[in-house]
Design a protein around this motif. Structure first.
Motif, PDB file in Angstrom:
ATOM      1  N   GLU A  46       0.824  -1.201   0.000  1.00  0.00           N
ATOM      2  CA  GLU A  46       0.000   0.000   0.000  1.00  0.00           C
ATOM      3  C   GLU A  46       0.861   1.254   0.000  1.00  0.00           C
ATOM      4  OE1 GLU A  46      -2.375   0.145   3.553  1.00  0.00           O
ATOM      5  OE2 GLU A  46      -0.643   0.363   4.872  1.00  0.00           O
ATOM      6  N   PHE A  47       0.290   2.303  -0.562  1.00  0.00           N
ATOM      7  CA  PHE A  47       0.952   3.601  -0.628  1.00  0.00           C
ATOM      8  C   PHE A  47       1.079   4.199   0.759  1.00  0.00           C
ATOM      9  CE2 PHE A  47       2.077   7.693  -2.234  1.00  0.00           C
ATOM     10  CZ  PHE A  47       1.368   8.622  -1.487  1.00  0.00           C
ATOM     11  N   VAL A  48       2.226   4.826   1.020  1.00  0.00           N
ATOM     12  CA  VAL A  48       2.449   5.525   2.291  1.00  0.00           C
ATOM     13  C   VAL A  48       2.617   7.035   2.051  1.00  0.00           C
ATOM     14  CG1 VAL A  48       3.961   5.770   4.298  1.00  0.00           C
ATOM     15  CG2 VAL A  48       3.531   3.496   3.322  1.00  0.00           C
ATOM     16  N   ALA A  49       3.560   7.389   1.188  1.00  0.00           N
ATOM     17  CA  ALA A  49       3.831   8.807   0.931  1.00  0.00           C
ATOM     18  C   ALA A  49       4.531   8.950  -0.409  1.00  0.00           C
ATOM     19  CB  ALA A  49       4.698   9.400   2.048  1.00  0.00           C
ATOM     20  N   GLY A  50       4.395  10.139  -1.009  1.00  0.00           N
ATOM     21  CA  GLY A  50       5.042  10.400  -2.280  1.00  0.00           C
ATOM     22  C   GLY A  50       5.527  11.831  -2.354  1.00  0.00           C
ATOM     23  N   ILE A  51       6.500  12.078  -3.210  1.00  0.00           N
ATOM     24  CA  ILE A  51       7.067  13.415  -3.352  1.00  0.00           C
ATOM     25  C   ILE A  51       7.560  13.602  -4.778  1.00  0.00           C
ATOM     26  CG2 ILE A  51       9.386  12.686  -2.612  1.00  0.00           C
ATOM     27  CD1 ILE A  51       9.587  15.443  -1.186  1.00  0.00           C
ATOM     28  N   SER A  52       7.336  14.809  -5.304  1.00  0.00           N
ATOM     29  CA  SER A  52       7.879  15.121  -6.618  1.00  0.00           C
ATOM     30  C   SER A  52       9.369  15.383  -6.475  1.00  0.00           C
ATOM     31  CB  SER A  52       7.176  16.343  -7.216  1.00  0.00           C
ATOM     32  OG  SER A  52       7.393  17.488  -6.411  1.00  0.00           O
ATOM     33  N   TRP A  53      10.127  15.000  -7.476  1.00  0.00           N
ATOM     34  CA  TRP A  53      11.583  15.079  -7.361  1.00  0.00           C
ATOM     35  C   TRP A  53      12.061  16.530  -7.409  1.00  0.00           C
ATOM     36  CZ3 TRP A  53      14.930  12.019  -5.432  1.00  0.00           C
ATOM     37  CH2 TRP A  53      16.292  12.157  -5.722  1.00  0.00           C
ATOM     38  N   SER A  54      11.366  17.361  -8.140  1.00  0.00           N
ATOM     39  CA  SER A  54      11.831  18.732  -8.311  1.00  0.00           C
ATOM     40  C   SER A  54      11.016  19.757  -7.537  1.00  0.00           C
ATOM     41  CB  SER A  54      11.806  19.104  -9.792  1.00  0.00           C
ATOM     42  OG  SER A  54      10.485  18.987 -10.288  1.00  0.00           O
ATOM     43  N   GLY A  55       9.718  19.566  -7.483  1.00  0.00           N
ATOM     44  CA  GLY A  55       8.884  20.605  -6.914  1.00  0.00           C
ATOM     45  C   GLY A  55       8.578  20.476  -5.442  1.00  0.00           C
ATOM     46  N   GLY A  56       8.813  19.319  -4.879  1.00  0.00           N
ATOM     47  CA  GLY A  56       8.576  19.161  -3.460  1.00  0.00           C
ATOM     48  C   GLY A  56       7.135  18.955  -3.066  1.00  0.00           C
ATOM     49  N   ASP A  73      16.533  15.250  -0.636  1.00  0.00           N
ATOM     50  CA  ASP A  73      17.756  16.021  -0.728  1.00  0.00           C
ATOM     51  C   ASP A  73      18.334  15.701  -2.099  1.00  0.00           C
ATOM     52  OD1 ASP A  73      20.365  16.986  -0.692  1.00  0.00           O
ATOM     53  OD2 ASP A  73      20.625  16.558   1.435  1.00  0.00           O
ATOM     54  N   ASN A  74      18.072  16.575  -3.050  1.00  0.00           N
ATOM     55  CA  ASN A  74      18.481  16.296  -4.419  1.00  0.00           C
ATOM     56  C   ASN A  74      19.992  16.223  -4.568  1.00  0.00           C
ATOM     57  OD1 ASN A  74      15.800  16.279  -5.017  1.00  0.00           O
ATOM     58  ND2 ASN A  74      15.833  18.074  -6.351  1.00  0.00           N
ATOM     59  N   ALA A  75      20.704  16.962  -3.743  1.00  0.00           N
ATOM     60  CA  ALA A  75      22.164  16.933  -3.826  1.00  0.00           C
ATOM     61  C   ALA A  75      22.712  15.551  -3.458  1.00  0.00           C
ATOM     62  CB  ALA A  75      22.764  17.995  -2.919  1.00  0.00           C
ATOM     63  N   LYS A  76      21.981  14.874  -2.583  1.00  0.00           N
ATOM     64  CA  LYS A  76      22.398  13.535  -2.156  1.00  0.00           C
ATOM     65  C   LYS A  76      21.607  12.438  -2.862  1.00  0.00           C
ATOM     66  CE  LYS A  76      23.849  14.936   2.487  1.00  0.00           C
ATOM     67  NZ  LYS A  76      23.661  14.715   3.950  1.00  0.00           N
ATOM     68  N   ASN A  77      20.701  12.830  -3.743  1.00  0.00           N
ATOM     69  CA  ASN A  77      19.842  11.854  -4.426  1.00  0.00           C
ATOM     70  C   ASN A  77      19.153  10.932  -3.432  1.00  0.00           C
ATOM     71  OD1 ASN A  77      20.390  12.819  -7.011  1.00  0.00           O
ATOM     72  ND2 ASN A  77      22.198  11.497  -7.235  1.00  0.00           N
ATOM     73  N   THR A  78      18.652  11.508  -2.379  1.00  0.00           N
ATOM     74  CA  THR A  78      18.074  10.722  -1.292  1.00  0.00           C
ATOM     75  C   THR A  78      16.706  11.265  -0.906  1.00  0.00           C
ATOM     76  OG1 THR A  78      20.263  10.143  -0.432  1.00  0.00           O
ATOM     77  CG2 THR A  78      18.397   9.907   1.075  1.00  0.00           C
ATOM     78  N   VAL A  79      15.794  10.346  -0.665  1.00  0.00           N
ATOM     79  CA  VAL A  79      14.468  10.683  -0.158  1.00  0.00           C
ATOM     80  C   VAL A  79      14.330  10.082   1.233  1.00  0.00           C
ATOM     81  CG1 VAL A  79      11.997  10.312  -0.463  1.00  0.00           C
ATOM     82  CG2 VAL A  79      13.414  10.878  -2.421  1.00  0.00           C
ATOM     83  N   TYR A  80      13.695  10.831   2.118  1.00  0.00           N
ATOM     84  CA  TYR A  80      13.541  10.407   3.502  1.00  0.00           C
ATOM     85  C   TYR A  80      12.068  10.258   3.853  1.00  0.00           C
ATOM     86  CZ  TYR A  80      18.289  12.241   3.614  1.00  0.00           C
ATOM     87  OH  TYR A  80      19.615  12.498   3.340  1.00  0.00           O
ATOM     88  N   LEU A  81      11.806   9.353   4.785  1.00  0.00           N
ATOM     89  CA  LEU A  81      10.475   9.239   5.362  1.00  0.00           C
ATOM     90  C   LEU A  81      10.632   9.248   6.879  1.00  0.00           C
ATOM     91  CD1 LEU A  81       7.418   8.844   4.899  1.00  0.00           C
ATOM     92  CD2 LEU A  81       7.822   6.383   5.132  1.00  0.00           C
ATOM     93  N   GLN A  82      10.248  10.360   7.469  1.00  0.00           N
ATOM     94  CA  GLN A  82      10.274  10.480   8.922  1.00  0.00           C
ATOM     95  C   GLN A  82       8.938   9.998   9.462  1.00  0.00           C
ATOM     96  OE1 GLN A  82      12.781  11.657  11.097  1.00  0.00           O
ATOM     97  NE2 GLN A  82      11.373  10.986  12.713  1.00  0.00           N
TER      98      GLN A  82
END
Length: 124
Positions: A46-56, A73-82
């Motif tokens: 199931e879906f939890v969360a999503g984010i656009s890569w450029s627009g946030g 963090d686009n500089a690190k090519n990393t997405v986080y889920l807190q």
């Protein structure tokens, strides 16, 4: 091709917090959106969360809204889920997903790259 590697899962008591990370490599420059999904034993993913890569722009499942925050963090090519105020029902394998195309953030079929998953276990 894009490779995704999740980390940050583990065992936590109810009410605790975890931050999951998803490091992307490969053809990341043209990524359009990324998401987190989860699959509990005996249940569908199931879906939890999503984010656009450029627009946030961010999107959340009702089950985690107000308790979780997705960021990138686009500089690190990393997405986080807190994830905060964790509940036993949050126990699942959490998967990171990505795609170069526009479409629904909520649908599993809308992503064409997937990580191997990281286990999150919340004890009561």
């Amino acid at each position: 091709q894009v490779q995704l590697v999740e980390s940050g899962g583990g065992l936590v008591q109810a009410g605790g917090s975890l931050r999951l990370s998803c490091a992307a490599s490969g053809r990341t420059r043209s990524l359009y959106r990324m998401g987190w999904f989860r699959q509990a034993p005996g249940k569908e993913r199931e879906f939890v969360a999503g984010i656009s890569w450029s627009g946030g722009s961010t999107y959340y499942a009702d089950s985690v809204k107000g308790r979780s925050s997705i960021s990138r963090d686009n500089a690190k090519n990393t997405v986080y889920l807190q994830m905060n105020s964790l509940k036993p029902e949050d126990t699942a394998v959490y998967y990171c997903a990505a795609t170069h195309y526009s479409g629904s953030y909520y649908l599993e079929g809308g992503y064409n790259y997937w990580g191997q998953g990281t286990q999150v276990t919340v004890s009561s």
